[in-house]
Design an enzyme around this catalytic site. Sequence first.
Site, mmCIF file in Angstrom:
data_model
loop_
_atom_site.group_PDB
_atom_site.id
_atom_site.type_symbol
_atom_site.label_atom_id
_atom_site.label_comp_id
_atom_site.label_asym_id
_atom_site.label_seq_id
_atom_site.Cartn_x
_atom_site.Cartn_y
_atom_site.Cartn_z
ATOM 1 N N SER A 151 73.667 34.934 56.089
ATOM 2 C CA SER A 151 73.782 34.346 57.587
ATOM 3 C C SER A 151 75.152 33.809 57.702
ATOM 4 C CB SER A 151 72.514 33.059 57.772
ATOM 5 O OG SER A 151 72.670 32.234 56.701
ATOM 6 N N CYS A 194 62.951 38.960 61.816
ATOM 7 C CA CYS A 194 63.375 39.835 61.083
ATOM 8 C C CYS A 194 62.337 40.930 60.727
ATOM 9 C CB CYS A 194 64.107 39.562 59.813
ATOM 10 S SG CYS A 194 64.374 40.744 58.564
ATOM 11 N N GLU A 204 60.829 30.272 56.949
ATOM 12 C CA GLU A 204 60.132 31.500 56.671
ATOM 13 C C GLU A 204 58.852 31.357 56.048
ATOM 14 O OE1 GLU A 204 62.402 34.426 54.326
ATOM 15 O OE2 GLU A 204 60.458 35.491 53.805
ATOM 16 N N CYS A 240 63.409 41.335 49.986
ATOM 17 C CA CYS A 240 63.780 42.279 50.730
ATOM 18 C C CYS A 240 65.029 42.983 50.332
ATOM 19 C CB CYS A 240 64.526 41.696 52.319
ATOM 20 S SG CYS A 240 65.831 40.853 52.135
ATOM 21 N N SER A 291 70.647 27.582 53.815
ATOM 22 C CA SER A 291 70.500 28.882 53.964
ATOM 23 C C SER A 291 69.957 29.293 52.433
ATOM 24 C CB SER A 291 71.923 29.913 54.018
ATOM 25 O OG SER A 291 71.378 30.850 53.411
ATOM 26 N N HIS A 308 60.571 25.466 53.824
ATOM 27 C CA HIS A 308 61.593 26.370 54.473
ATOM 28 C C HIS A 308 60.835 27.345 55.563
ATOM 29 C CE1 HIS A 308 63.898 30.135 54.821
ATOM 30 N NE2 HIS A 308 64.998 29.386 54.665
HETATM 31 S S1 SF4 Z 1 67.570 38.203 54.252
HETATM 32 FE FE1 SF4 Z 1 66.372 40.033 54.181
HETATM 33 S S2 SF4 Z 1 64.212 38.923 55.366
HETATM 34 FE FE2 SF4 Z 1 66.049 37.732 55.700
HETATM 35 S S3 SF4 Z 1 66.877 38.024 57.644
HETATM 36 FE FE3 SF4 Z 1 68.221 39.333 56.173
HETATM 37 S S4 SF4 Z 1 67.170 41.191 56.035
HETATM 38 FE FE4 SF4 Z 1 65.487 40.044 56.978
#
Ligand code: SF4
Length: 278
Positions: free
Chosen positions: A261, A96, A126, A190, A218, A124
Amino acid sequence: MKVLTAKSAGFCWGVQRAVRKARELASRQDTGTLFTDGSLIHNAELMHQLESEGICRWDGHSPLDSGTLIIRAHGIPPSRREALGRLSVRLEDATCPDVARIQALIRRHARKGYHIVIFGDPGHAEVVGLEGYAEGNGHVVASAADVEKLPAMSPVCLVAQSTQLPDTYQTIIQAIQQRFPDAVILDTICNSTRNRQSELIELARQVDAIVVVGDAHSANTVRLAELARTLRPTHHIQTADQLKPEWFNGCRTAGLTAGASTPDFVIAAVRTRLESMP
Ligand code: SF4
């Protein structure tokens, strides 16, 4: 039962982009067998659907010597990117852009000598990816108590995993500023996460109970459910068949939201089931 659905429920732009990329690659003739490096996104139902479309999850261990490998939306550390680059597969990046921005900020500050503190869920995907960009100077904290355990160090730069709750980040910022008054604080939650959480607060004012739909793995869904619980009786489910009518006794209106997601078809099934309840 009346159901109010949050406009922001479901895929964020980063997830939409990753899934679109995977499907575009699957529609081409020149990609060979398609794999994702771990889960492209954290949603078991969507990963099953992608598998039926020929997009398979690579476990990271089985031999892989042809085809195309897609880097997950959560991103990966540079060391893993190098290791994947040595495989005889074509690499496609679905990180992303909001996560890529945090990675770049971390790298830039690490190269200037900053110690990077990452507020996030240890382990996690990320967060593991972000820590990799700190060039050996990264520290993951999950609470203000963790900030107390950090070693003495300077200079310090603080970032957050993209899906954290702003209010909780604020408590971490205060703890960091107490221990490291000159720390550079970066706002890295974000916009998609912020909007989804703001909309949930608004939705909660109009309903008797909240249903949050999304995978237990998630991070943003778990955060959303955490926030919802502070507002109204809340049920975090992954699929419609987990709904229990007795949860809604005396409830006239339910609020429905979902993590970034969660696919539309899962949200629609939950909505239909809720609407069928008395
Ligand atoms: S939650 Fe925010 S950082 Fe994560 S994939 Fe979606 S837009 Fe990107």
